[in-house]
Write a protein that holds these residues in place. Structure first.
Motif, PDB file in Angstrom:
ATOM      1  N   LYS A   1     -31.533  15.586   7.687  1.00 11.27           N
ATOM      2  CA  LYS A   1     -31.666  14.270   8.537  1.00 11.27           C
ATOM      3  C   LYS A   1     -31.266  13.214   7.681  1.00 11.27           C
ATOM      4  N   THR A   2     -30.408  12.307   8.013  1.00  7.42           N
ATOM      5  CA  THR A   2     -30.078  10.854   7.359  1.00  7.42           C
ATOM      6  C   THR A   2     -31.062   9.892   7.806  1.00  7.42           C
ATOM      7  N   THR A   3     -31.612   9.201   6.842  1.00  7.26           N
ATOM      8  CA  THR A   3     -32.667   8.350   7.125  1.00  7.26           C
ATOM      9  C   THR A   3     -31.966   7.151   7.595  1.00  7.26           C
ATOM     10  N   GLU A   4     -32.863   6.234   8.277  1.00  8.54           N
ATOM     11  CA  GLU A   4     -32.335   5.102   8.757  1.00  8.54           C
ATOM     12  C   GLU A   4     -32.165   4.084   7.738  1.00  8.54           C
ATOM     13  N   GLU A   5     -32.695   4.283   6.415  1.00  7.94           N
ATOM     14  CA  GLU A   5     -32.425   3.434   5.063  1.00  7.94           C
ATOM     15  C   GLU A   5     -31.219   3.557   4.816  1.00  7.94           C
ATOM     16  N   THR A   6     -30.776   4.909   4.742  1.00 10.91           N
ATOM     17  CA  THR A   6     -29.197   5.294   4.407  1.00 10.91           C
ATOM     18  C   THR A   6     -28.202   4.988   5.290  1.00 10.91           C
ATOM     19  N   LYS A   7     -28.575   5.117   6.371  1.00 14.76           N
ATOM     20  CA  LYS A   7     -27.590   4.693   7.456  1.00 14.76           C
ATOM     21  C   LYS A   7     -27.383   3.209   7.396  1.00 14.76           C
ATOM     22  N   GLU A   8     -28.380   2.634   7.162  1.00 16.95           N
ATOM     23  CA  GLU A   8     -28.084   1.007   6.968  1.00 16.95           C
ATOM     24  C   GLU A   8     -27.365   0.652   5.604  1.00 16.95           C
ATOM     25  N   GLN A   9     -27.717   1.264   4.741  1.00 19.81           N
ATOM     26  CA  GLN A   9     -26.813   1.301   3.532  1.00 19.81           C
ATOM     27  C   GLN A   9     -25.377   1.555   3.344  1.00 19.81           C
ATOM     28  N   LEU A  10     -25.232   2.773   4.050  1.00 21.02           N
ATOM     29  CA  LEU A  10     -23.778   2.909   4.254  1.00 21.02           C
ATOM     30  C   LEU A  10     -22.833   1.887   5.178  1.00 21.02           C
ATOM     31  N   ALA A  11     -23.696   1.581   6.266  1.00 26.27           N
ATOM     32  CA  ALA A  11     -23.023   0.476   7.133  1.00 26.27           C
ATOM     33  C   ALA A  11     -22.783  -0.688   6.574  1.00 26.27           C
ATOM     34  N   THR A  12     -23.707  -1.124   5.857  1.00 25.73           N
ATOM     35  CA  THR A  12     -23.617  -2.358   4.906  1.00 25.73           C
ATOM     36  C   THR A  12     -22.475  -2.096   3.980  1.00 25.73           C
ATOM     37  N   GLN A  13     -22.354  -1.134   3.034  1.00 22.28           N
ATOM     38  CA  GLN A  13     -21.311  -0.853   1.909  1.00 22.28           C
ATOM     39  C   GLN A  13     -20.092  -1.156   2.896  1.00 22.28           C
ATOM     40  N   PHE A  14     -19.914  -0.354   3.885  1.00 21.05           N
ATOM     41  CA  PHE A  14     -18.522  -0.179   4.586  1.00 21.05           C
ATOM     42  C   PHE A  14     -18.147  -1.669   4.943  1.00 21.05           C
ATOM     43  N   LEU A  15     -19.235  -2.507   5.540  1.00 23.11           N
ATOM     44  CA  LEU A  15     -18.739  -3.594   6.165  1.00 23.11           C
ATOM     45  C   LEU A  15     -18.789  -4.725   5.040  1.00 23.11           C
TER      46      LEU A  15
END
Length: 133
Positions: free
Chosen positions: A2-16
């Motif tokens: 499972k991907t944590t919310e912290e990882t999801k936010e980090q990836l989204a932030t890196q992309f944006l």
């Protein structure tokens, strides 16, 4: 795993952040090598971009057209994250004013698929045309 919310936010932030600042190395660090990015419509940017380099090329084209991105929300799915954005740009008398949802599927800690949903597909068809940039 499972991907944590912290990882999801980090990836989204890196992309944006990579997109906003043209920091392609930062964006690349969030992407799987075989990532795909689909965009609806018939514009210069529409259709699939396959592979990390093609995704970065599309992101660069967005910025070349002068698109300004405002983050409304980050939304979390089970194995994905979505960016709710308000994108604007202008060129002559032509205005782009678009509500956008970018859904990023995550596999093994990287963005593996990006799907863009738009409020005005015809608007991007008219705005992103060959020979402008």
């Amino acid at each position: 795993m499972k991907t944590t919310e912290e990882t999801k936010e980090q990836l989204a932030t890196q992309f944006l952040t990579g997109l906003k600042n043209r920091d392609w190395q930062l964006m690349r660090s969030a992407l799987a090598d075989n990532v795909t990015w689909t965009l609806p419509g018939t514009s210069l940017l529409s259709g699939p971009a396959i592979g990390a380099e093609a995704v970065i090329k599309r992101a660069n084209q967005l910025r070349d057209f002068g698109v300004m991105l405002k983050l409304n929300h980050i939304l979390y799915g089970l194995d994905s994250v979505a960016l709710s954005l308000h994108n604007t740009a202008s060129r002559g008398d032509l205005l782009l004013d678009e509500q956008v949802a970018i859904v990023c599927d995550i596999v093994d800690g990287k963005i593996s698929r990006i799907v863009t949903h738009l409020s005005d597909v015809e608007g991007i068809n008219n705005f992103f045309v060959d020979g402008v940039i």
